[in-house]
Scaffold this motif. Structure first.
Motif, PDB file in Angstrom:
ATOM      1  N   GLY A  84       0.935  -1.171   0.125  1.00 48.91           N
ATOM      2  CA  GLY A  84      -0.012  -0.147  -0.078  1.00 48.91           C
ATOM      3  C   GLY A  84       0.851   1.226   0.072  1.00 48.91           C
ATOM      4  O   GLY A  84       2.140   1.063   0.048  1.00 48.91           O
ATOM      5  N   ARG A 116      -6.998  -7.787 -12.806  1.00 49.49           N
ATOM      6  CA  ARG A 116      -6.803  -6.671 -13.379  1.00 49.49           C
ATOM      7  C   ARG A 116      -8.189  -5.867 -13.880  1.00 49.49           C
ATOM      8  O   ARG A 116      -9.064  -6.549 -14.492  1.00 49.49           O
ATOM      9  CB  ARG A 116      -6.027  -6.661 -14.698  1.00 49.49           C
ATOM     10  N   ALA A 123      -9.613   2.229  -9.798  1.00 44.76           N
ATOM     11  CA  ALA A 123      -8.293   1.573  -8.640  1.00 44.76           C
ATOM     12  C   ALA A 123      -7.848   2.653  -7.563  1.00 44.76           C
ATOM     13  O   ALA A 123      -7.563   2.361  -6.406  1.00 44.76           O
ATOM     14  CB  ALA A 123      -7.145   0.984  -9.259  1.00 44.76           C
ATOM     15  N   THR A 124      -7.933   3.893  -8.218  1.00 43.72           N
ATOM     16  CA  THR A 124      -7.633   5.051  -7.253  1.00 43.72           C
ATOM     17  C   THR A 124      -8.434   5.309  -6.027  1.00 43.72           C
ATOM     18  O   THR A 124      -8.186   5.974  -5.361  1.00 43.72           O
ATOM     19  CB  THR A 124      -7.351   6.328  -8.087  1.00 43.72           C
ATOM     20  N   LEU A 126      -9.477   3.111  -4.274  1.00 43.79           N
ATOM     21  CA  LEU A 126      -9.407   2.039  -3.318  1.00 43.79           C
ATOM     22  C   LEU A 126      -7.915   2.242  -2.535  1.00 43.79           C
ATOM     23  O   LEU A 126      -7.070   2.647  -2.977  1.00 43.79           O
ATOM     24  CB  LEU A 126      -9.276   0.719  -4.026  1.00 43.79           C
ATOM     25  N   SER A 127      -8.005   1.549  -1.261  1.00 40.99           N
ATOM     26  CA  SER A 127      -7.102   1.578  -0.500  1.00 40.99           C
ATOM     27  C   SER A 127      -6.711   0.076   0.054  1.00 40.99           C
ATOM     28  O   SER A 127      -7.599  -0.548   0.237  1.00 40.99           O
ATOM     29  CB  SER A 127      -7.063   2.334   0.730  1.00 40.99           C
ATOM     30  N   VAL A 155      -8.947  -5.613  -0.353  1.00 43.75           N
ATOM     31  CA  VAL A 155      -7.971  -5.324  -1.306  1.00 43.75           C
ATOM     32  C   VAL A 155      -6.531  -5.494  -0.486  1.00 43.75           C
ATOM     33  O   VAL A 155      -6.404  -4.659   0.647  1.00 43.75           O
ATOM     34  CB  VAL A 155      -8.018  -3.592  -1.686  1.00 43.75           C
ATOM     35  N   THR A 157      -3.330  -4.672  -2.153  1.00 50.57           N
ATOM     36  CA  THR A 157      -2.729  -3.634  -2.780  1.00 50.57           C
ATOM     37  C   THR A 157      -3.347  -3.062  -3.714  1.00 50.57           C
ATOM     38  O   THR A 157      -4.041  -3.775  -4.558  1.00 50.57           O
ATOM     39  CB  THR A 157      -1.295  -3.899  -2.813  1.00 50.57           C
ATOM     40  N   ARG A 158      -2.899  -1.896  -4.495  1.00 46.83           N
ATOM     41  CA  ARG A 158      -3.440  -1.323  -5.485  1.00 46.83           C
ATOM     42  C   ARG A 158      -2.301  -0.928  -6.249  1.00 46.83           C
ATOM     43  O   ARG A 158      -1.169  -0.816  -5.706  1.00 46.83           O
ATOM     44  CB  ARG A 158      -4.221  -0.192  -5.157  1.00 46.83           C
ATOM     45  N   ALA A 167      -5.838  -1.761 -14.239  1.00 46.37           N
ATOM     46  CA  ALA A 167      -5.023  -1.637 -13.009  1.00 46.37           C
ATOM     47  C   ALA A 167      -4.904  -2.816 -11.988  1.00 46.37           C
ATOM     48  O   ALA A 167      -6.028  -3.338 -11.949  1.00 46.37           O
ATOM     49  CB  ALA A 167      -5.757  -0.759 -12.078  1.00 46.37           C
ATOM     50  N   LEU A 169      -4.663  -5.058  -9.361  1.00 49.16           N
ATOM     51  CA  LEU A 169      -4.961  -5.274  -7.843  1.00 49.16           C
ATOM     52  C   LEU A 169      -4.371  -6.641  -7.227  1.00 49.16           C
ATOM     53  O   LEU A 169      -4.387  -7.500  -8.067  1.00 49.16           O
ATOM     54  CB  LEU A 169      -6.553  -4.811  -7.427  1.00 49.16           C
TER      55      LEU A 169
END
Length: 197
Positions: A84, A116, A123-124, A126-127, A155, A157-158, A167, A169
């Motif tokens: 992260g 993906r 994806a931005t 998400l944390s 989640v 990691t992004r 993206a 993940l």
């Protein structure tokens, strides 16, 4: 007066040598290695993704302040993937990088599954720690059908900012969910819905 100056004159070279040696000793003390244990920290704010050599810097800490799992060699972290975002100056430990140390924290029966998303901008939002459902849109017609492939997965990691072709993940899933996601990725476009925290 002359009687006092004669002994000083005789020992002038000895005094000069002593002063020169003292100056060298002071110079050596000023450039000696700083004390403390050398460990690696983030050289700048990192949004996630793969760690480069420029992303890390060496800091020194008292031995009692070094956390378990800290790294002291660049080769140990360069090329690894962050779990992260990391702030500048934050120590890099095995809990912040994907690998055996991190995967052991996911929980019993869970695996790390890369997926993906079709829309990199999604994806931005998400944390790490967010809980999502993964949807797959099948079909090429104007209104493709969407089905939920995996429910309530976390989640891990992004990707770093700037992904252009979807993206990537990493999600904590069961083996069955990982199989369903792999099947869906081969024939559909994936998206997510986000559960409230």
């Amino acid at each position: 007066m002359r009687a006092l100056s004669r002994p000083l004159a005789r020992h002038r070279r000895l005094i000069a040598a002593f002063l020169a040696a003292t100056a060298v000793a002071c110079a050596l003390l000023s450039v000696r290695q700083p004390s403390g244990v050398a460990v690696l920290a983030a050289a700048r704010d990192l949004s996630g993704g793969r760690v480069s050599a420029q992303d890390v810097t060496v800091v020194r800490l008292p031995p009692e302040a070094v956390p378990d799992g800290a790294f002291d060699e660049r080769a140990s972290v360069v090329g690894r993937v962050l779990s992260g975002p990391v702030r500048r100056g934050e120590l890099l430990t095995d809990a912040r990088l994907l690998g055996r140390g991190f995967l052991s924290t996911l929980g019993s029966g869970l695996v790390a599954t890369p997926v993906r998303l079709a829309d990199a901008d999604a994806a931005t939002l998400l944390s790490p720690g967010d809980v999502v459902d993964v949807l797959a849109a099948f079909g090429q017609e104007a209104a493709p059908q969407a089905v939920t492939v995996a429910r309530q997965v976390t989640v891990v990691t992004r990707p770093a900012a700037g992904a252009v072709e979807g993206a990537l993940l990493v999600l904590a899933t069961t083996s069955e969910q990982a199989t369903a996601l792999a099947r869906a990725q081969s024939a559909s476009r994936l998206s997510v819905t986000i559960h409230p925290r």
